[in-house]
Design a protein around this motif. Sequence first.
Motif, PDB file in Angstrom:
ATOM      1  N   ILE A  28       1.054  -1.177  -0.025  1.00 42.47           N
ATOM      2  CA  ILE A  28      -0.076   0.060   0.010  1.00 42.47           C
ATOM      3  C   ILE A  28       1.090   1.061  -0.071  1.00 42.47           C
ATOM      4  O   ILE A  28       1.517   1.486   0.922  1.00 42.47           O
ATOM      5  CB  ILE A  28      -0.683  -0.076   1.296  1.00 42.47           C
ATOM      6  CG1 ILE A  28      -1.657  -1.263   1.423  1.00 42.47           C
ATOM      7  CG2 ILE A  28      -2.024   1.172   1.067  1.00 42.47           C
ATOM      8  CD1 ILE A  28      -2.501  -1.443   2.723  1.00 42.47           C
ATOM      9  N   TYR A  29       0.929   1.950  -1.161  1.00 42.49           N
ATOM     10  CA  TYR A  29       1.884   3.105  -1.253  1.00 42.49           C
ATOM     11  C   TYR A  29       0.939   4.358  -0.415  1.00 42.49           C
ATOM     12  O   TYR A  29      -0.020   4.612  -1.331  1.00 42.49           O
ATOM     13  CB  TYR A  29       2.267   3.582  -2.657  1.00 42.49           C
ATOM     14  CG  TYR A  29       3.138   2.245  -3.220  1.00 42.49           C
ATOM     15  CD1 TYR A  29       4.647   2.511  -3.065  1.00 42.49           C
ATOM     16  CD2 TYR A  29       2.815   1.058  -3.726  1.00 42.49           C
ATOM     17  CE1 TYR A  29       5.394   1.546  -3.309  1.00 42.49           C
ATOM     18  CE2 TYR A  29       3.621   0.133  -4.124  1.00 42.49           C
ATOM     19  CZ  TYR A  29       4.925   0.521  -3.860  1.00 42.49           C
ATOM     20  OH  TYR A  29       5.901  -0.613  -4.414  1.00 42.49           O
ATOM     21  N   LEU A  30       1.660   5.126   0.285  1.00 40.65           N
ATOM     22  CA  LEU A  30       0.962   6.095   0.807  1.00 40.65           C
ATOM     23  C   LEU A  30       1.227   7.479   0.011  1.00 40.65           C
ATOM     24  O   LEU A  30       2.388   7.376  -0.410  1.00 40.65           O
ATOM     25  CB  LEU A  30       1.250   6.251   2.522  1.00 40.65           C
ATOM     26  CG  LEU A  30       0.524   5.023   3.167  1.00 40.65           C
ATOM     27  CD1 LEU A  30       1.203   5.231   4.737  1.00 40.65           C
ATOM     28  CD2 LEU A  30      -0.842   4.781   2.975  1.00 40.65           C
ATOM     29  N   LYS A  31       0.538   8.519   0.235  1.00 42.95           N
ATOM     30  CA  LYS A  31       0.813   9.403  -0.397  1.00 42.95           C
ATOM     31  C   LYS A  31       2.006  10.409   0.160  1.00 42.95           C
ATOM     32  O   LYS A  31       2.570  11.316  -0.440  1.00 42.95           O
ATOM     33  CB  LYS A  31      -0.333  10.633  -0.376  1.00 42.95           C
ATOM     34  CG  LYS A  31      -1.670   9.931  -1.286  1.00 42.95           C
ATOM     35  CD  LYS A  31      -2.570  11.214  -1.384  1.00 42.95           C
ATOM     36  CE  LYS A  31      -3.774  10.396  -2.413  1.00 42.95           C
ATOM     37  NZ  LYS A  31      -5.080  11.241  -2.055  1.00 42.95           N
ATOM     38  N   ASN A  32       2.185  10.053   1.491  1.00 37.85           N
ATOM     39  CA  ASN A  32       3.366  10.845   2.237  1.00 37.85           C
ATOM     40  C   ASN A  32       5.011  10.187   1.626  1.00 37.85           C
ATOM     41  O   ASN A  32       6.030  10.669   2.182  1.00 37.85           O
ATOM     42  CB  ASN A  32       3.275  10.640   3.504  1.00 37.85           C
ATOM     43  CG  ASN A  32       3.502   9.426   3.949  1.00 37.85           C
ATOM     44  OD1 ASN A  32       3.431   8.428   3.489  1.00 37.85           O
ATOM     45  ND2 ASN A  32       3.181   9.045   5.593  1.00 37.85           N
ATOM     46  N   GLY A  33       4.568   9.166   0.624  1.00 38.44           N
ATOM     47  CA  GLY A  33       5.650   8.579   0.176  1.00 38.44           C
ATOM     48  C   GLY A  33       6.357   7.197   0.887  1.00 38.44           C
ATOM     49  O   GLY A  33       7.354   6.546   0.660  1.00 38.44           O
ATOM     50  N   HIS A  34       5.551   6.950   2.153  1.00 41.65           N
ATOM     51  CA  HIS A  34       5.882   5.779   2.888  1.00 41.65           C
ATOM     52  C   HIS A  34       5.028   4.591   2.119  1.00 41.65           C
ATOM     53  O   HIS A  34       4.225   4.833   1.557  1.00 41.65           O
ATOM     54  CB  HIS A  34       5.511   5.833   4.497  1.00 41.65           C
ATOM     55  CG  HIS A  34       6.574   6.967   5.058  1.00 41.65           C
ATOM     56  ND1 HIS A  34       7.833   6.746   5.018  1.00 41.65           N
ATOM     57  CD2 HIS A  34       6.022   7.982   5.706  1.00 41.65           C
ATOM     58  CE1 HIS A  34       8.389   7.883   5.641  1.00 41.65           C
ATOM     59  NE2 HIS A  34       7.186   8.627   6.030  1.00 41.65           N
ATOM     60  N   ASN A  35       5.298   3.325   2.675  1.00 40.57           N
ATOM     61  CA  ASN A  35       4.270   2.354   2.255  1.00 40.57           C
ATOM     62  C   ASN A  35       4.189   1.218   3.488  1.00 40.57           C
ATOM     63  O   ASN A  35       4.870   1.175   4.486  1.00 40.57           O
ATOM     64  CB  ASN A  35       5.050   1.579   1.156  1.00 40.57           C
ATOM     65  CG  ASN A  35       6.512   1.081   1.362  1.00 40.57           C
ATOM     66  OD1 ASN A  35       6.451   0.034   1.888  1.00 40.57           O
ATOM     67  ND2 ASN A  35       7.287   1.685   0.742  1.00 40.57           N
TER      68      ASN A  35
END
Length: 486
Positions: A28-35
């Motif tokens: 799951i790729y988050l919009k803040n650059g983390h996953n």
Amino acid sequence: MAPARRLILFCALLAIAITPSRLLADVIYLKNGHNIIAKVLSEDTKQVVYESGGGEITIPRSLVDHIEKGAVPSDEAPPVQSSKRSIPASDLPLPSSNIEEPATGAESQVIAQNGVDQARLDALDREMLKSPTAENRHRLTQGYHEAAAFLTKQGNPEAAIDLYRHALKFSPDDLGLALGFSYLMIKQTHYNEAILTLLPAANEFPKSPDIPMLLGSAYYSLDNLDRAIEEWKRALSLQDSQLLREALAKAEKERDAGSSLEEIQSIHFLLRYDGSEAKGLGEKVLDTLESAFRDLQLDLDYSPRETIVVLLYSKDTFRDITRSPNWVGALNDGKIRVPVSGLSGVTPDLTRLLRHELTHSFVHLITLDRCPVWFNEGLAQIEEGASTARYGTQLARELASGQLPSYKELEGSFMNLPTDQVIPAYAKSLAGLEYLRETYGMAVIRQLLRNMAGNSDFSTLLQDLRLTYPTFETEVAAYIEKKYGS
């Protein structure tokens, strides 16, 4: 373990291994650059539900950039939250916070069916945009705080941080949001961003003792002791705190001791050491630490991104700063502190000690500081190369007789144990991890560590192995008896 039970367990593990839904994990790729690496159970335009620690966690779809299905093997996946993790904050003075105790059920306006109600958060946004009254601003800040607290409790503080960022756009001058956001940022080791948020708040709310307390903790973690001392003194001038006074005294002693320390840095470490006590040791220690770092990356399938501070003191300075019992050979309170005197090279004992303490750094980060102490100490001994063979038949007798504290009783700190119980406690911790490694393998140990981030009750995690604490006690005792019993 009885043959029938072992067969049942083997079949259960085999079924897990060959079941397609467990074979591959999603990213799951988050919009803040983390996953987040986990099995996605369901998703729609409002939310994403994924599996964690035997339960389910729901996050708003608005935080998600995209999802890749079956992107990595589940038994090789890194920890659920593959971003910066919490360096232990237990020794940092932080204000009291309900960020990890969210409201639930009828008390909550944004938590429903064990998940964040994204539709309700969207409605709060719209109401605020349509009519930015004080009442609507209050309802929005409360709603986002509840949602952030829920996600933090569920082991997903990075998603909670994203919610705080969003809410601060609507109400940038809200003290509660700034404190909740900065509290999480410090626990997640985002120290610089916490400082950037807190400095303007300090000007706007000069009478808040929580702001300089948090600022001091952020500066201290960055090893900026002068600024940490300055901020903590300001906090104490606003409100007395025993924890803060102790932290201040420790920082002042550390600053005084550090004034004569040499400093060198590598890719992952900042090392400060007393050159007079350990001539020519610095580069050799950094090489040893980097080697241990690479080994732990492979064993635990995780890679810390932040610089780890390591301090080498004289033995007297170590005791003066840490105030630890005489039996403590080193300490990891977010910084690795090691007493060394008269060494010119890295001895096998120092190598083992550094590997042991570095393991604690990895574990604290992976588990969000939610690892039972016995598990943490057992794993650190495994990684340093220790074996239960050194305790042998005596350990077998003590486990069989039930003389030692239970694993449940060893979940807390060993610091207050009577001196004669320290070695047995470490031996039993090692036995537990050695049993898990030889019975289930390192993949299961890695999974247990990941699951701890979202579940602080280890007894429920054991259920995934069809174990309870009492049966685990029995299995470990039988394992040691088989190896060393007479």
